[in-house]
Design a protein around this motif. Structure first.
Motif, PDB file in Angstrom:
ATOM      1  N   SER A  16       0.903  -1.248  -0.111  1.00 17.46           N
ATOM      2  CA  SER A  16       0.114  -0.025   0.021  1.00 17.46           C
ATOM      3  C   SER A  16       0.841   1.361  -0.076  1.00 17.46           C
ATOM      4  O   SER A  16       0.513   2.410  -0.190  1.00 17.46           O
ATOM      5  CB  SER A  16      -1.082  -0.057   1.198  1.00 17.46           C
ATOM      6  OG  SER A  16      -0.005  -0.112   2.316  1.00 17.46           O
ATOM      7  N   ASN A  17       2.046   1.018   0.438  1.00 18.13           N
ATOM      8  CA  ASN A  17       3.042   2.100   0.232  1.00 18.13           C
ATOM      9  C   ASN A  17       4.470   1.629   0.539  1.00 18.13           C
ATOM     10  O   ASN A  17       4.697   0.212   0.641  1.00 18.13           O
ATOM     11  CB  ASN A  17       2.737   3.446   1.305  1.00 18.13           C
ATOM     12  CG  ASN A  17       2.738   2.676   2.783  1.00 18.13           C
ATOM     13  OD1 ASN A  17       3.608   1.843   3.236  1.00 18.13           O
ATOM     14  ND2 ASN A  17       1.573   2.977   3.586  1.00 18.13           N
ATOM     15  N   PHE A  18       5.458   2.373   0.223  1.00 21.74           N
ATOM     16  CA  PHE A  18       6.738   1.877   0.530  1.00 21.74           C
ATOM     17  C   PHE A  18       7.532   2.859   1.626  1.00 21.74           C
ATOM     18  O   PHE A  18       7.715   4.150   1.725  1.00 21.74           O
ATOM     19  CB  PHE A  18       7.596   2.438  -0.603  1.00 21.74           C
ATOM     20  CG  PHE A  18       6.848   1.526  -1.985  1.00 21.74           C
ATOM     21  CD1 PHE A  18       7.348   0.239  -2.229  1.00 21.74           C
ATOM     22  CD2 PHE A  18       5.967   2.154  -2.701  1.00 21.74           C
ATOM     23  CE1 PHE A  18       6.746  -0.573  -3.432  1.00 21.74           C
ATOM     24  CE2 PHE A  18       5.478   1.530  -4.008  1.00 21.74           C
ATOM     25  CZ  PHE A  18       5.761   0.002  -3.836  1.00 21.74           C
ATOM     26  N   THR A  19       8.055   2.059   2.760  1.00 22.33           N
ATOM     27  CA  THR A  19       8.726   2.815   3.589  1.00 22.33           C
ATOM     28  C   THR A  19      10.053   2.767   3.649  1.00 22.33           C
ATOM     29  O   THR A  19      10.580   1.552   3.315  1.00 22.33           O
ATOM     30  CB  THR A  19       8.286   2.265   4.896  1.00 22.33           C
ATOM     31  OG1 THR A  19       6.911   2.500   5.116  1.00 22.33           O
ATOM     32  CG2 THR A  19       8.786   2.997   6.276  1.00 22.33           C
ATOM     33  N   CYS A  20      10.938   3.826   3.603  1.00 22.93           N
ATOM     34  CA  CYS A  20      12.344   3.733   3.511  1.00 22.93           C
ATOM     35  C   CYS A  20      12.884   3.085   4.726  1.00 22.93           C
ATOM     36  O   CYS A  20      12.564   3.651   5.969  1.00 22.93           O
ATOM     37  CB  CYS A  20      12.856   4.994   3.317  1.00 22.93           C
ATOM     38  SG  CYS A  20      14.793   5.196   3.291  1.00 22.93           S
ATOM     39  N   VAL A  21      13.748   2.189   4.731  1.00 27.73           N
ATOM     40  CA  VAL A  21      14.356   1.363   6.113  1.00 27.73           C
ATOM     41  C   VAL A  21      15.359   2.329   6.717  1.00 27.73           C
ATOM     42  O   VAL A  21      15.721   1.982   7.987  1.00 27.73           O
ATOM     43  CB  VAL A  21      15.166  -0.017   5.685  1.00 27.73           C
ATOM     44  CG1 VAL A  21      14.115  -0.859   5.140  1.00 27.73           C
ATOM     45  CG2 VAL A  21      16.033   0.212   4.799  1.00 27.73           C
ATOM     46  N   TYR A  22      15.769   3.403   6.242  1.00 28.62           N
ATOM     47  CA  TYR A  22      16.755   4.070   6.911  1.00 28.62           C
ATOM     48  C   TYR A  22      16.238   4.913   7.973  1.00 28.62           C
ATOM     49  O   TYR A  22      16.669   4.802   8.958  1.00 28.62           O
ATOM     50  CB  TYR A  22      17.596   5.041   5.732  1.00 28.62           C
ATOM     51  CG  TYR A  22      18.992   5.451   6.215  1.00 28.62           C
ATOM     52  CD1 TYR A  22      19.573   5.352   7.435  1.00 28.62           C
ATOM     53  CD2 TYR A  22      19.854   6.065   5.155  1.00 28.62           C
ATOM     54  CE1 TYR A  22      20.902   5.900   7.587  1.00 28.62           C
ATOM     55  CE2 TYR A  22      21.034   6.350   5.300  1.00 28.62           C
ATOM     56  CZ  TYR A  22      21.510   6.353   6.699  1.00 28.62           C
ATOM     57  OH  TYR A  22      22.839   6.642   7.142  1.00 28.62           O
TER      58      TYR A  22
END
Ligand code: FES
Length: 440
Positions: free
Chosen positions: A97-103
């Motif tokens: 549903s979305n993309f979350t940056c792991v940093y």
């Protein structure tokens, strides 16, 4: 580097310098001019059928995400977080549903729009969402199941970019009213060779099949069926946009289909699947063509009878990553689809018998090119030079005999034009257009 690129290929002489395949400066220029500006393959519609489905791929060396939007549209964006540049999506494919940056946790929507920033108010006040969204791929084209993207907002429409090549591309895509379906996963493997060896061969090289693939064809064909007479009847098509294809006509079709993909596929292609192909494509394309190979410039290639489709992702001047998968008529039976999948695996895949022979040649060429003398050599790309072009009412565009290098010269002409002139239009202007401009 641009001056060097001007000299590196001589269309009239039919020569190309070995440095084209190994020079890191040429490679860097290719990324900046050719891959930055050309229409590049992204995905097949059926690889991301539902809202939220995504695929992470590459445009040249730029990582991108292609995602199906909630409204069914397709968007693509650079797979790079705008905060400190981390790869945003690290999965090959999936549903999200979305993309979350792991940093640091910035969150982007399915279209790459920035939707959330952790600690936004106390840490930043506000972050301008529109200004700091992932970089979009501004042009997306969808053509008979294929999705292409282009970084150049002013690029010509994809169908115009294809030109006459669409006629030959449709042999793969338009045999059935149901369209096509990508089956199986994407096979990915590395070959230590320059991307142009693969792309050029698929555009322009039936010649090697007579020799490199002879023994494999002999053992996979029905006993005693091979005939040396099949080879003479066929054409090669070249485009001023760099696309190219070659194919045989008529005799040997069932035997070669059997050799490449097995008897079940040969039966489907020549019996139950043929009426619809002939109805949609005509006799020449639906019934007569076989052993076809094709490249849409610069790096999207396929074999319509084997139905293997692949992108040659460049990974430096000396390496490619091949991404290959099978395409089938969407309304074919499950048994036929499976036969295509297994037949494709056996012939053209990481474990394919014919693929090994191609890869072996490209790898050995590249190994030779590591030597300074080998790198300073001129190669012959002059087959068919000076022969008059062929006219055939069934096949549009500029044609040569199937055993020529007219499409290789077309491929390198476009390569050189884009490499040497940053303002060159993606479609060369025709003489008629030039005359009109001159008159104006
Ligand atoms: Fe992506 Fe910091 S690099 S949130």
């Amino acid at each position: 580097v641009r001056d060097n690129a001007t000299r590196i290929f001589d269309k009239d002489a039919g020569t190309i310098e070995a440095s084209a395949y190994v020079d890191p400066d040429i490679y860097r220029l290719e990324l900046d001019t050719i891959f930055r500006r050309s229409w590049l393959f992204l995905a097949h519609e059926t690889q991301i059928p539902n809202p939220g489905d995504f695929l992470a791929t590459y445009m040249g060396e730029d990582p991108v995400v292609v995602a199906r939007q909630k409204d069914g549209e397709v968007k693509a964006f650079l797979n790079q977080c705008r905060h400190r540049g981390m790869r945003l999506c690290r999965s090959d494919a999936g549903k999200a549903s979305n993309f979350t940056c792991v940093y640091h946790g910035w969150v982007y929507g399915l279209g790459g729009e920035l939707v959330n920033v952790p600690l936004e108010e106390p840490a930043y006040g506000t972050v301008d969402r529109a200004a700091w969204s992932a970089r979009p791929v501004p042009r997306i084209a969808r053509y008979k199941g294929l999705i292409f993207g282009c970084w150049d907002e002013n690029a010509p429409d994809f169908v115009d970019y294809l030109g006459d090549a669409a006629f030959y591309l449709d042999i793969l895509l338009d045999r059935s009213p149901a369209g096509t379906e990508a089956i199986g996963g994407i096979h990915k493997w590395v070959i230590p060779c320059n991307w142009k060896f693969a792309a050029e061969q698929f555009a322009a090289d039936s010649y090697h099949a007579l020799f490199a693939h002879l023994s494999a064809a002999a053992v996979t064909m029905p006993d005693g069926s091979y005939s040396a007479d099949w080879g003479g009847n066929g054409f090669q098509f070249t485009s001023d946009r760099g696309h190219g294809t070659g194919f045989l006509l008529d005799a040997g079709r069932r035997e070669m289909l059997t050799a490449f993909v097995g008897p079940e596929v040969a039966r489907y292609a020549m019996e139950e699947g043929m009426d619809s192909a002939v109805e949609r494509l005509g006799v020449a394309r639906g019934q007569r063509i076989h052993a076809q190979h094709m490249t849409i410039f610069p790096n999207f290639s396929f074999l319509p009878s084997v139905n293997t489709v692949r992108v040659w992702h460049p990974k430096g001047p000396n390496e490619i990553e091949v991404w290959a998968w099978s395409l089938v008529d969407a309304d074919a039976s499950d048994a036929v689809k499976e036969a295509y999948r297994v037949g494709g695996l056996r012939s053209f895949s990481a474990s394919g018998i014919f693929e090994q022979e191609d890869g072996e040649n490209w790898v050995e060429i590249q190994r030779c090119l590591q030597g300074p003398v080998a790198r300073d050599t001129t190669f012959h790309v002059g087959m068919g030079l000076g022969r008059s072009s062929i006219d055939d009412p069934d096949f549009p565009g500029e044609l040569g005999w199937v055993f020529s290098e007219v499409a290789a010269r077309g491929f390198y002409s476009q390569w050189q034009r884009l490499l040497t002139d940053p303002d060159a239009p993606l479609i060369p202007s025709t003489r008629r257009e030039e005359a009109r401009h001159a008159a104006e």
